[in-house]
Scaffold this motif. Sequence first.
Motif, PDB file in Angstrom:
ATOM      1  N   VAL A 160     -10.175  -6.383 -12.437  1.00  0.00           N
ATOM      2  CA  VAL A 160      -8.973  -5.834 -13.058  1.00  0.00           C
ATOM      3  C   VAL A 160      -7.782  -6.468 -12.343  1.00  0.00           C
ATOM      4  O   VAL A 160      -7.626  -6.306 -11.131  1.00  0.00           O
ATOM      5  N   MET A 161      -6.954  -7.206 -13.097  1.00  0.00           N
ATOM      6  CA  MET A 161      -5.768  -7.845 -12.518  1.00  0.00           C
ATOM      7  C   MET A 161      -4.530  -7.109 -12.961  1.00  0.00           C
ATOM      8  O   MET A 161      -4.303  -6.894 -14.157  1.00  0.00           O
ATOM      9  N   VAL A 162      -3.694  -6.713 -11.993  1.00  0.00           N
ATOM     10  CA  VAL A 162      -2.454  -5.988 -12.263  1.00  0.00           C
ATOM     11  C   VAL A 162      -1.293  -6.890 -11.872  1.00  0.00           C
ATOM     12  O   VAL A 162      -1.169  -7.296 -10.718  1.00  0.00           O
ATOM     13  N   ASP A 163      -0.415  -7.189 -12.846  1.00  0.00           N
ATOM     14  CA  ASP A 163       0.660  -8.153 -12.600  1.00  0.00           C
ATOM     15  C   ASP A 163       1.820  -7.865 -13.545  1.00  0.00           C
ATOM     16  O   ASP A 163       1.644  -7.232 -14.585  1.00  0.00           O
ATOM     17  N   ASP A 164       3.006  -8.367 -13.165  1.00  0.00           N
ATOM     18  CA  ASP A 164       4.199  -8.170 -13.985  1.00  0.00           C
ATOM     19  C   ASP A 164       4.485  -9.351 -14.906  1.00  0.00           C
ATOM     20  O   ASP A 164       5.525  -9.357 -15.576  1.00  0.00           O
ATOM     21  N   LYS A 165       3.564 -10.325 -14.979  1.00  0.00           N
ATOM     22  CA  LYS A 165       3.788 -11.523 -15.799  1.00  0.00           C
ATOM     23  C   LYS A 165       2.680 -11.661 -16.837  1.00  0.00           C
ATOM     24  O   LYS A 165       1.556 -12.088 -16.509  1.00  0.00           O
ATOM     25  N   PRO A 166       2.955 -11.340 -18.105  1.00  0.00           N
ATOM     26  CA  PRO A 166       1.920 -11.430 -19.142  1.00  0.00           C
ATOM     27  C   PRO A 166       1.343 -12.833 -19.315  1.00  0.00           C
ATOM     28  O   PRO A 166       0.145 -12.973 -19.590  1.00  0.00           O
ATOM     29  N   LYS A 167       2.157 -13.873 -19.147  1.00  0.00           N
ATOM     30  CA  LYS A 167       1.639 -15.235 -19.306  1.00  0.00           C
ATOM     31  C   LYS A 167       0.597 -15.549 -18.247  1.00  0.00           C
ATOM     32  O   LYS A 167      -0.405 -16.218 -18.522  1.00  0.00           O
ATOM     33  N   LEU A 168       0.825 -15.093 -17.035  1.00  0.00           N
ATOM     34  CA  LEU A 168      -0.152 -15.317 -15.976  1.00  0.00           C
ATOM     35  C   LEU A 168      -1.434 -14.542 -16.261  1.00  0.00           C
ATOM     36  O   LEU A 168      -2.546 -15.063 -16.071  1.00  0.00           O
ATOM     37  N   THR A 182      -6.942  -7.042 -17.970  1.00  0.00           N
ATOM     38  CA  THR A 182      -5.586  -7.336 -17.513  1.00  0.00           C
ATOM     39  C   THR A 182      -4.679  -6.129 -17.725  1.00  0.00           C
ATOM     40  O   THR A 182      -4.700  -5.501 -18.789  1.00  0.00           O
ATOM     41  N   VAL A 183      -3.884  -5.827 -16.716  1.00  0.00           N
ATOM     42  CA  VAL A 183      -2.953  -4.693 -16.758  1.00  0.00           C
ATOM     43  C   VAL A 183      -1.548  -5.223 -16.492  1.00  0.00           C
ATOM     44  O   VAL A 183      -1.274  -5.760 -15.408  1.00  0.00           O
ATOM     45  N   PHE A 184      -0.681  -5.074 -17.462  1.00  0.00           N
ATOM     46  CA  PHE A 184       0.714  -5.501 -17.375  1.00  0.00           C
ATOM     47  C   PHE A 184       1.554  -4.330 -16.895  1.00  0.00           C
ATOM     48  O   PHE A 184       1.581  -3.275 -17.534  1.00  0.00           O
ATOM     49  N   HIS A 205      -3.970  -3.743 -21.208  1.00  0.00           N
ATOM     50  CA  HIS A 205      -3.380  -2.434 -20.951  1.00  0.00           C
ATOM     51  C   HIS A 205      -2.001  -2.650 -20.351  1.00  0.00           C
ATOM     52  O   HIS A 205      -1.767  -3.665 -19.689  1.00  0.00           O
ATOM     53  N   ALA A 206      -1.086  -1.726 -20.567  1.00  0.00           N
ATOM     54  CA  ALA A 206       0.263  -1.816 -20.001  1.00  0.00           C
ATOM     55  C   ALA A 206       0.648  -0.469 -19.406  1.00  0.00           C
ATOM     56  O   ALA A 206       0.295   0.585 -19.944  1.00  0.00           O
ATOM     57  N   ALA A 225     -13.083  -2.258 -20.541  1.00  0.00           N
ATOM     58  CA  ALA A 225     -14.062  -3.331 -20.419  1.00  0.00           C
ATOM     59  C   ALA A 225     -14.920  -3.431 -21.676  1.00  0.00           C
ATOM     60  O   ALA A 225     -15.222  -4.533 -22.154  1.00  0.00           O
ATOM     61  N   HIS A 226     -15.299  -2.287 -22.224  1.00  0.00           N
ATOM     62  CA  HIS A 226     -16.089  -2.295 -23.460  1.00  0.00           C
ATOM     63  C   HIS A 226     -15.301  -2.899 -24.616  1.00  0.00           C
ATOM     64  O   HIS A 226     -15.842  -3.637 -25.437  1.00  0.00           O
ATOM     65  N   ALA A 227     -14.002  -2.618 -24.657  1.00  0.00           N
ATOM     66  CA  ALA A 227     -13.162  -3.152 -25.729  1.00  0.00           C
ATOM     67  C   ALA A 227     -13.080  -4.668 -25.677  1.00  0.00           C
ATOM     68  O   ALA A 227     -12.904  -5.333 -26.706  1.00  0.00           O
ATOM     69  N   THR A 228     -13.206  -5.239 -24.486  1.00  0.00           N
ATOM     70  CA  THR A 228     -13.153  -6.697 -24.350  1.00  0.00           C
ATOM     71  C   THR A 228     -14.533  -7.328 -24.451  1.00  0.00           C
ATOM     72  O   THR A 228     -14.661  -8.553 -24.369  1.00  0.00           O
ATOM     73  N   GLY A 229     -15.572  -6.486 -24.581  1.00  0.00           N
ATOM     74  CA  GLY A 229     -16.915  -7.021 -24.763  1.00  0.00           C
ATOM     75  C   GLY A 229     -17.759  -7.073 -23.512  1.00  0.00           C
ATOM     76  O   GLY A 229     -18.894  -7.539 -23.555  1.00  0.00           O
ATOM     77  N   ASP A 230     -17.253  -6.597 -22.372  1.00  0.00           N
ATOM     78  CA  ASP A 230     -18.006  -6.659 -21.123  1.00  0.00           C
ATOM     79  C   ASP A 230     -18.762  -5.350 -20.935  1.00  0.00           C
ATOM     80  O   ASP A 230     -18.163  -4.289 -20.836  1.00  0.00           O
TER      81      ASP A 230
END
Length: 242
Positions: A160-168, A182-184, A205-206, A225-230
């Motif tokens: 799970v990556m939490v970051d303020d940059k959606p492009k990254l 990914t968590v924005f 997720h945001a 995770a289920h929503a992304t297929g994992d």
Amino acid sequence: MPTPDDLVFLLDVDDTLLDNDRFGDDLAARLERDFGASERDRYHALYEARRDEVGYADYLGALQAFRDGNDREDQLLQMSGFLLDYPFAERLYPRALEAIAHLRTLGTVGILSDGDIVFQPRKIHRAGLWDAVDGKVLVYVHKERMLDAMQKHFPASHYVMVDDKPKLLAAMKRVLGDRLTTVFVRQGHYAAASDNASVTPPPDHAIAHIGDLCNLTMSDIRTLAHATGDSSLRTAATPEAS
């Protein structure tokens, strides 16, 4: 050698765990106080040029360049202390440490940040973040390009990556695919500038504030995770199941 964990949370630092915009404002105010508005602007021009050159925020490199043509040696020497001893713990967002502590009840928590090899680790230490994650800290020039190295340091079935940059976040998702959620976090000027931008793939997720992670449950993670297929987390042992 590290052993694989079911789940690893990766947290960005600037404008995710701490308010780097306020640090920038304080730096600008200090430069103007000691050197005047024109020299403040010259520093920022050097800073932007340096960032374009090396790909990350290089405050110390910009200060070294700022030294050329500036004869105020006493103030220059004090500027280095201002940067290295800045009270970053006072710039943590509300409940940032609480969020880290909560995530540690769900999985392994590490910091994954961009930056230089001197100032960025110093910032992380000064903010109390290094100790909060027991030294699980990685700092790269471009973290989205170092995902193979990251996985060797933090082996896991899901991230799970939490970051303020959606492009990254999108760049990381394109590499790790369903193994990454990914968590924005909508904090800071980068998030404000990109909040309405079209990014592919969009964040899974945001949240409005880093403290909102205190409400995250393992059920939420499994759902995302289920929503992304994992499906790797469906049978993972968790505190909820113990």
